[in-house]
Write a protein that holds these residues in place. Sequence first.
Motif, PDB file in Angstrom:
ATOM      1  N   ILE A 108      13.773  23.368  70.331  1.00 16.12           N
ATOM      2  CA  ILE A 108      13.340  23.381  68.945  1.00 16.12           C
ATOM      3  C   ILE A 108      12.155  24.527  68.867  1.00 16.12           C
ATOM      4  O   ILE A 108      12.006  25.635  68.050  1.00 16.12           O
ATOM      5  CB  ILE A 108      12.905  22.213  68.658  1.00 16.12           C
ATOM      6  CG1 ILE A 108      14.039  21.428  68.451  1.00 16.12           C
ATOM      7  CG2 ILE A 108      11.947  22.248  67.288  1.00 16.12           C
ATOM      8  CD1 ILE A 108      13.709  19.972  68.281  1.00 16.12           C
TER       9      ILE A 108
ATOM     10  N   HIS B 106       6.274  19.866  60.285  1.00 17.26           N
ATOM     11  CA  HIS B 106       7.597  19.821  60.167  1.00 17.26           C
ATOM     12  C   HIS B 106       8.103  20.077  61.619  1.00 17.26           C
ATOM     13  O   HIS B 106       9.147  19.306  62.005  1.00 17.26           O
ATOM     14  CB  HIS B 106       8.223  21.125  59.328  1.00 17.26           C
ATOM     15  CG  HIS B 106       9.717  20.983  59.059  1.00 17.26           C
ATOM     16  ND1 HIS B 106      10.331  21.741  59.970  1.00 17.26           N
ATOM     17  CD2 HIS B 106      10.428  20.079  58.057  1.00 17.26           C
ATOM     18  CE1 HIS B 106      11.834  21.458  59.519  1.00 17.26           C
ATOM     19  NE2 HIS B 106      11.719  20.486  58.515  1.00 17.26           N
ATOM     20  N   MET B 107       7.880  21.079  62.502  1.00 17.60           N
ATOM     21  CA  MET B 107       8.427  21.012  63.776  1.00 17.60           C
ATOM     22  C   MET B 107       8.253  19.950  64.499  1.00 17.60           C
ATOM     23  O   MET B 107       9.017  19.645  65.511  1.00 17.60           O
ATOM     24  CB  MET B 107       7.877  22.353  64.334  1.00 17.60           C
ATOM     25  CG  MET B 107       8.739  22.612  65.580  1.00 17.60           C
ATOM     26  SD  MET B 107       8.220  24.225  66.412  1.00 17.60           S
ATOM     27  CE  MET B 107       9.066  25.298  65.310  1.00 17.60           C
TER      28      MET B 107
ATOM     29  N   GLN C 170      10.604  17.284  63.719  1.00 19.45           N
ATOM     30  CA  GLN C 170      11.802  17.637  64.266  1.00 19.45           C
ATOM     31  C   GLN C 170      11.960  17.269  65.774  1.00 19.45           C
ATOM     32  O   GLN C 170      13.015  16.806  66.182  1.00 19.45           O
ATOM     33  CB  GLN C 170      12.140  18.918  63.905  1.00 19.45           C
ATOM     34  CG  GLN C 170      13.729  19.410  64.325  1.00 19.45           C
ATOM     35  CD  GLN C 170      13.700  20.939  63.956  1.00 19.45           C
ATOM     36  OE1 GLN C 170      13.129  21.838  63.487  1.00 19.45           O
ATOM     37  NE2 GLN C 170      15.132  21.475  64.146  1.00 19.45           N
TER      38      GLN C 170
ATOM     39  N   ARG D 244      12.349  13.603  66.251  1.00 16.56           N
ATOM     40  CA  ARG D 244      13.701  13.084  65.985  1.00 16.56           C
ATOM     41  C   ARG D 244      14.612  13.376  67.052  1.00 16.56           C
ATOM     42  O   ARG D 244      15.533  12.769  67.281  1.00 16.56           O
ATOM     43  CB  ARG D 244      14.111  13.730  64.815  1.00 16.56           C
ATOM     44  CG  ARG D 244      13.485  13.095  63.329  1.00 16.56           C
ATOM     45  CD  ARG D 244      14.154  13.467  62.022  1.00 16.56           C
ATOM     46  NE  ARG D 244      14.132  15.029  61.761  1.00 16.56           N
ATOM     47  CZ  ARG D 244      13.203  15.762  61.489  1.00 16.56           C
ATOM     48  NH1 ARG D 244      12.154  14.974  61.081  1.00 16.56           N
ATOM     49  NH2 ARG D 244      13.489  17.024  61.273  1.00 16.56           N
ATOM     50  N   THR D 245      14.521  14.545  67.628  1.00 18.75           N
ATOM     51  CA  THR D 245      15.395  15.300  68.574  1.00 18.75           C
ATOM     52  C   THR D 245      15.346  14.577  69.867  1.00 18.75           C
ATOM     53  O   THR D 245      16.240  14.056  70.572  1.00 18.75           O
ATOM     54  CB  THR D 245      15.190  16.759  68.792  1.00 18.75           C
ATOM     55  OG1 THR D 245      15.667  17.332  67.607  1.00 18.75           O
ATOM     56  CG2 THR D 245      16.034  17.201  69.934  1.00 18.75           C
TER      57      THR D 245
END
Length: 191
Positions: A33, A104-105, A108, A111-112
Amino acid sequence: MTQPLSSRRHTANLLGALSLAVADRMNTAVEAIAALGPSAPAALAAMHEFQDGGSVTQLSSVLGLTHSGTVRLVDRLAAEGLVERVGAEDGRAVSVVLTRRGRHMAAQILRTRETSLVSALAELSPDEVENLAAALDTMLTTVTLARAEERSARTIDRPHPWLCRLCDFAACGRSEGDCPVNNAVPSSNRS
């Protein structure tokens, strides 16, 4: 009843193999990511969950990196627009904060991470998941206490990264008092 040594050795060996496989899968997924090296996802997640606005020195402690290594990491994150350095009013301190893009990253990444870890539980029944959770709580408490003892005895020269550096605090139940790492030692010795 105590398990025979051979069964404990076998179980320990399975745990080692599984730990590496799960960590490798999770790290590969979250590193893709940010694409900024292996420490970037942990830095972003830690800042998102509990370290936003901390100093480079504090982030260094969380990640188990040298101060200079953490400075280089923060430089890379800043160059990508994920963090920014904010000076204190007195000009003596600098805080590192997530930008909107960094936040935001980080979300993410978390979540990943969750998707990767949940997939390892896919074939377990609800009862097996509950039993595993209880065993993992006990194991994390044991590991946390051992790390605290190593720190107080100063038996390890290199810094230990925090166990919670890539943690989802909502999932661990920290605010409800359910986190085994948080509950294992006083806050002054937390790892």
